[in-house]
Enzyme design. Structure first.
Site, short mmCIF file in Angstrom:
data_model
loop_
_atom_site.label_atom_id
_atom_site.label_comp_id
_atom_site.label_asym_id
_atom_site.label_seq_id
_atom_site.Cartn_x
_atom_site.Cartn_y
_atom_site.Cartn_z
N SER A 1 1.00 -1.15 -0.02
CA SER A 1 -0.02 0.01 0.13
C SER A 1 0.93 1.07 -0.04
O SER A 1 1.86 1.31 0.54
CB SER A 1 -0.77 0.06 1.24
OG SER A 1 -1.18 1.55 1.38
N TYR B 1 -1.58 -0.13 10.19
CA TYR B 1 -1.83 -0.74 8.96
C TYR B 1 -0.47 -0.67 7.81
O TYR B 1 -0.11 -1.60 7.34
CB TYR B 1 -2.86 -0.16 8.25
CG TYR B 1 -3.09 -0.54 6.91
CD1 TYR B 1 -3.59 -1.69 6.39
CD2 TYR B 1 -3.14 0.67 5.88
CE1 TYR B 1 -3.77 -2.17 5.11
CE2 TYR B 1 -3.32 0.19 4.47
CZ TYR B 1 -3.65 -1.02 4.14
OH TYR B 1 -3.85 -1.41 2.86
N LYS C 1 2.20 -3.52 6.38
CA LYS C 1 2.65 -3.43 4.89
C LYS C 1 4.01 -3.60 4.94
O LYS C 1 4.74 -4.30 3.97
CB LYS C 1 2.02 -2.57 4.27
CG LYS C 1 0.30 -2.69 3.90
CD LYS C 1 -0.07 -3.95 3.35
CE LYS C 1 -1.65 -4.29 3.31
NZ LYS C 1 -1.91 -5.45 2.48
P1 NAD Z 1 -11.14 -6.30 0.85
O1 NAD Z 1 -11.24 -6.27 2.25
O2 NAD Z 1 -12.22 -5.78 -0.06
O3 NAD Z 1 -10.35 -7.80 0.32
C1 NAD Z 1 -9.79 -8.35 1.27
C2 NAD Z 1 -10.24 -9.87 1.50
O4 NAD Z 1 -9.31 -10.61 2.25
C3 NAD Z 1 -11.64 -9.96 2.07
O5 NAD Z 1 -12.23 -10.69 1.06
C4 NAD Z 1 -11.45 -10.60 3.35
O6 NAD Z 1 -12.44 -11.41 3.60
C5 NAD Z 1 -10.21 -11.33 3.25
N1 NAD Z 1 -9.26 -11.69 4.25
C6 NAD Z 1 -9.06 -10.74 5.39
N2 NAD Z 1 -8.14 -11.42 6.19
C7 NAD Z 1 -8.20 -12.92 5.68
C8 NAD Z 1 -7.61 -13.77 6.18
N3 NAD Z 1 -6.60 -13.77 7.34
N4 NAD Z 1 -7.51 -15.14 5.52
C9 NAD Z 1 -8.28 -15.18 4.42
N5 NAD Z 1 -8.83 -14.09 3.97
C10 NAD Z 1 -8.62 -12.82 4.42
O7 NAD Z 1 -9.90 -5.30 0.45
P2 NAD Z 1 -9.43 -4.74 -0.86
O8 NAD Z 1 -9.69 -3.39 -0.90
O9 NAD Z 1 -9.71 -5.75 -1.96
O10 NAD Z 1 -7.92 -4.64 -0.77
C11 NAD Z 1 -7.09 -5.99 -1.11
C12 NAD Z 1 -5.64 -5.61 -0.51
O11 NAD Z 1 -5.02 -4.60 -1.19
C13 NAD Z 1 -5.42 -5.64 0.90
O12 NAD Z 1 -4.25 -6.34 1.49
C14 NAD Z 1 -5.42 -4.29 1.04
O13 NAD Z 1 -4.41 -3.54 2.40
C15 NAD Z 1 -4.53 -3.70 -0.08
N6 NAD Z 1 -4.98 -2.34 -0.64
C16 NAD Z 1 -5.98 -1.64 -0.69
C17 NAD Z 1 -6.23 -0.60 -1.20
C18 NAD Z 1 -7.60 0.03 -1.34
O14 NAD Z 1 -7.79 1.28 -1.62
N7 NAD Z 1 -8.72 -0.80 -1.36
C19 NAD Z 1 -5.14 0.34 -1.58
C20 NAD Z 1 -3.71 -0.28 -1.08
C21 NAD Z 1 -3.59 -1.30 -0.91
#
Ligand code: NAD
Length: 183
Positions: free
Chosen positions: A125, A149, A153
């Site tokens: 991130s 958070y 990362k």
């Molecule tokens: P999201 O919450 O929609 O998806 C994450 C998924 O992981 C969810 O479906 C959740 O049920 C699953 N999950 C969480 N913990 C788990 C575990 N211990 N075991 C198995 N499954 C688990 O989030 P997103 O927006 O799709 O983001 C995905 C990744 O990208 C994350 O790691 C987030 O930190 C990173 N990210 C997101 C953004 C954003 O703006 N959405 C920006 C930068 C980075």
């Protein structure tokens, strides 16, 4: 075609990525613990992609669950999205974030290693840069995460860096994006 394991595959970015990869004929295996997604997503993804994929309901903190997936499927590479992502929540519940994001990732890397899978894209991130004053943030900008958070990362990025130092056969990408939704 290559078989890709997508962790957190029913979530926001994971589900979109899955649809794109299915369209490119990749063989997809998803895992998710449904902590921030719904089981109905499976049908929706299949409907949009007009293709099926394997789904495993479970948690990356459970090594035996991960081991079963790697034993049952000949995975070529992993895209690692699973994790908790709310900045304010992470300040209130740091242990939950370290356990889920860091311990879960270590488990995943250990099971990948055991299975001989050495290719991964980690969903990091832009929060690893912290409160940067730079107008244009490049990859060389200082890494000073402010939130728990962001710290989780950066820890995982550094773990991956050390894994690569110990074994350059690994292929690793730390993908640091800002907000994936466009205007
Ligand atoms: P999201 O919450 O929609 O998806 C994450 C998924 O992981 C969810 O479906 C959740 O049920 C699953 N999950 C969480 N913990 C788990 C575990 N211990 N075991 C198995 N499954 C688990 O989030 P997103 O927006 O799709 O983001 C995905 C990744 O990208 C994350 O790691 C987030 O930190 C990173 N990210 C997101 C953004 C954003 O703006 N959405 C920006 C930068 C980075």
């Amino acid at each position: 075609m290559k078989k890709i394991l997508i962790t957190g595959g029913l979530g926001f970015i994971g589900s979109h990525t899955t649809i794109k990869l299915l369209a490119k004929n990749y063989d997809i295996v998803l895992l998710d613990n449904l902590s921030n997604s719904r089981i109905e997503m499976i049908k929706k993804i299949s409907l949009l992609a007009k293709k099926d994929f394997k789904f495993f309901n479970g948690d990356i903190r459970d090594r035996s669950f991960l081991r079963k997936i790697f034993l049952k499927n000949k995975i070529d590479s992993v895209i690692h999205f699973a994790g908790l992502k709310q900045v304010s929540h992470s300040m209130k519940y740091p242990l939950e974030y370290f356990e889920n994001n860091v311990t879960g990732s270590i488990n995943l890397f250990q099971e990948m290693s055991l299975a001989g899978v050495k290719s991964i894209i980690f969903s990091s991130s832009a929060s690893v840069y912290g409160d940067t004053k730079l107008v244009r943030c490049t990859e060389n900008a200082p890494l000073k995460p402010v939130s728990v958070y962001g710290k989780t990362k950066l820890i995982v990025e550094n773990i991956l860096r050390d894994i690569y130092s110990s074994d350059p056969n690994w292929k690793i990408i730390n993908l640091r994006y800002f907000n994936p939704i466009g205007a």
